[in-house]
Design a protein around this motif. Structure first.
Motif, PDB file in Angstrom:
ATOM      1  N   GLU A 112       0.917  -1.297   0.056  1.00 35.52           N
ATOM      2  CA  GLU A 112       0.040   0.041   0.090  1.00 35.52           C
ATOM      3  C   GLU A 112       0.868   1.219  -0.124  1.00 35.52           C
ATOM      4  O   GLU A 112       0.590   2.135  -0.783  1.00 35.52           O
ATOM      5  N   GLU A 113       2.009   1.344   0.675  1.00 34.70           N
ATOM      6  CA  GLU A 113       2.632   2.504   0.895  1.00 34.70           C
ATOM      7  C   GLU A 113       3.461   2.998  -0.283  1.00 34.70           C
ATOM      8  O   GLU A 113       3.175   4.221  -0.883  1.00 34.70           O
ATOM      9  N   TRP A 114       4.017   2.140  -1.010  1.00 32.92           N
ATOM     10  CA  TRP A 114       4.660   2.507  -2.248  1.00 32.92           C
ATOM     11  C   TRP A 114       3.799   2.761  -3.376  1.00 32.92           C
ATOM     12  O   TRP A 114       3.878   3.615  -4.236  1.00 32.92           O
ATOM     13  N   ARG A 115       2.496   2.261  -3.456  1.00 35.43           N
ATOM     14  CA  ARG A 115       1.446   2.398  -4.401  1.00 35.43           C
ATOM     15  C   ARG A 115       0.613   3.748  -4.223  1.00 35.43           C
ATOM     16  O   ARG A 115       0.464   4.759  -5.067  1.00 35.43           O
ATOM     17  N   LYS A 116       0.651   4.204  -2.685  1.00 37.24           N
ATOM     18  CA  LYS A 116      -0.027   5.372  -2.405  1.00 37.24           C
ATOM     19  C   LYS A 116       0.895   6.496  -2.564  1.00 37.24           C
ATOM     20  O   LYS A 116       0.609   7.616  -3.224  1.00 37.24           O
ATOM     21  N   ALA A 117       2.046   6.353  -2.557  1.00 38.53           N
ATOM     22  CA  ALA A 117       3.031   7.221  -2.813  1.00 38.53           C
ATOM     23  C   ALA A 117       3.277   7.684  -4.310  1.00 38.53           C
ATOM     24  O   ALA A 117       3.363   8.620  -4.821  1.00 38.53           O
ATOM     25  N   ALA A 118       3.383   6.344  -5.054  1.00 35.49           N
ATOM     26  CA  ALA A 118       3.574   6.603  -6.667  1.00 35.49           C
ATOM     27  C   ALA A 118       2.171   7.355  -7.228  1.00 35.49           C
ATOM     28  O   ALA A 118       2.472   8.362  -8.110  1.00 35.49           O
ATOM     29  N   ALA A 119       0.826   7.098  -6.756  1.00 32.08           N
ATOM     30  CA  ALA A 119      -0.146   7.827  -7.322  1.00 32.08           C
ATOM     31  C   ALA A 119      -0.163   9.262  -6.993  1.00 32.08           C
ATOM     32  O   ALA A 119      -0.406  10.068  -7.499  1.00 32.08           O
ATOM     33  N   ALA A 120       0.479   9.600  -5.660  1.00 28.91           N
ATOM     34  CA  ALA A 120       0.240  11.186  -5.287  1.00 28.91           C
ATOM     35  C   ALA A 120       1.558  11.982  -5.896  1.00 28.91           C
ATOM     36  O   ALA A 120       1.295  12.972  -6.238  1.00 28.91           O
ATOM     37  N   MET A 121       2.545  11.202  -6.076  1.00 28.32           N
ATOM     38  CA  MET A 121       3.629  11.981  -6.888  1.00 28.32           C
ATOM     39  C   MET A 121       3.409  12.171  -8.132  1.00 28.32           C
ATOM     40  O   MET A 121       3.760  13.267  -8.680  1.00 28.32           O
ATOM     41  N   LEU A 122       2.737  11.173  -8.846  1.00 25.00           N
ATOM     42  CA  LEU A 122       2.331  11.491 -10.208  1.00 25.00           C
ATOM     43  C   LEU A 122       1.301  12.318 -10.515  1.00 25.00           C
ATOM     44  O   LEU A 122       1.524  13.327 -11.148  1.00 25.00           O
ATOM     45  N   ALA A 123       0.389  12.522  -9.378  1.00 20.39           N
ATOM     46  CA  ALA A 123      -0.739  13.562  -9.606  1.00 20.39           C
ATOM     47  C   ALA A 123      -0.104  14.724  -9.284  1.00 20.39           C
ATOM     48  O   ALA A 123      -0.471  15.933 -10.174  1.00 20.39           O
ATOM     49  N   ARG A 124       0.797  14.956  -8.630  1.00 21.41           N
ATOM     50  CA  ARG A 124       1.198  16.321  -7.988  1.00 21.41           C
ATOM     51  C   ARG A 124       2.138  16.803  -9.144  1.00 21.41           C
ATOM     52  O   ARG A 124       2.054  18.106  -9.711  1.00 21.41           O
ATOM     53  N   LYS A 125       2.966  15.879  -9.888  1.00 16.71           N
ATOM     54  CA  LYS A 125       3.819  16.186 -10.909  1.00 16.71           C
ATOM     55  C   LYS A 125       3.146  16.581 -12.082  1.00 16.71           C
ATOM     56  O   LYS A 125       3.707  17.444 -13.008  1.00 16.71           O
ATOM     57  N   HIS A 126       1.909  15.991 -12.474  1.00 17.65           N
ATOM     58  CA  HIS A 126       1.316  16.016 -13.741  1.00 17.65           C
ATOM     59  C   HIS A 126      -0.032  16.950 -13.719  1.00 17.65           C
ATOM     60  O   HIS A 126      -0.832  16.947 -14.652  1.00 17.65           O
ATOM     61  N   ALA A 127      -0.210  17.499 -12.535  1.00 12.78           N
ATOM     62  CA  ALA A 127      -1.588  18.550 -12.331  1.00 12.78           C
ATOM     63  C   ALA A 127      -1.456  19.300 -13.523  1.00 12.78           C
ATOM     64  O   ALA A 127      -0.568  19.920 -13.966  1.00 12.78           O
ATOM     65  N   PRO A 128      -2.730  19.578 -14.306  1.00 11.28           N
ATOM     66  CA  PRO A 128      -3.981  19.100 -13.547  1.00 11.28           C
ATOM     67  C   PRO A 128      -4.360  17.898 -14.280  1.00 11.28           C
ATOM     68  O   PRO A 128      -5.752  17.553 -14.199  1.00 11.28           O
TER      69      PRO A 128
END
Length: 101
Positions: free
Chosen positions: A50-66
């Motif tokens: 869970e932790e690495w998957r949550k981190a991957a989702a969050a970091m990708l979203a931040r980097k590629h917003a919107p």
């Protein structure tokens, strides 16, 4: 929303995270860079992933917003239902979901 199906990850969390970043990060970021929202589907895994998957989702979203990007683990109708919901939920991004199996 582009759906990218990640498969073949090893059961050990650290190895799975490494392989995900090595083999799947580029196609995900390429799609996001082309202006597509992305849904990443993964095989179900135990809580240790869970932790690495949550981190991957969050970091990708931040980097590629919107642009929107979410990760969903599971299979079958529950995975499809979650994917359908996320395609219609414009405010949801950077999340990791476990679809019921």
């Amino acid at each position: 929303m582009k759906r990218i199906e990640v498969d073949g990850l090893p059961p050990e969390p650290l190895a799975a995270a490494g392989l995900f970043h090595q083999n799947w990060l580029d196609p995900i970021e390429r799609a996001l860079g082309e202006g597509q929202d992305v849904l990443v589907t993964l095989e179900a895994a135990d809580h240790m992933h869970e932790e690495w998957r949550k981190a991957a989702a969050a970091m990708l979203a931040r980097k590629h917003a919107p642009r929107r990007v979410n990760l969903v683990a599971g299979s079958g109708p529950s995975l499809d239902a979650t994917a359908d919901y996320l395609a219609q939920a414009p405010g949801v991004t950077g999340q990791y979901f476990r679809a019921a199996t």
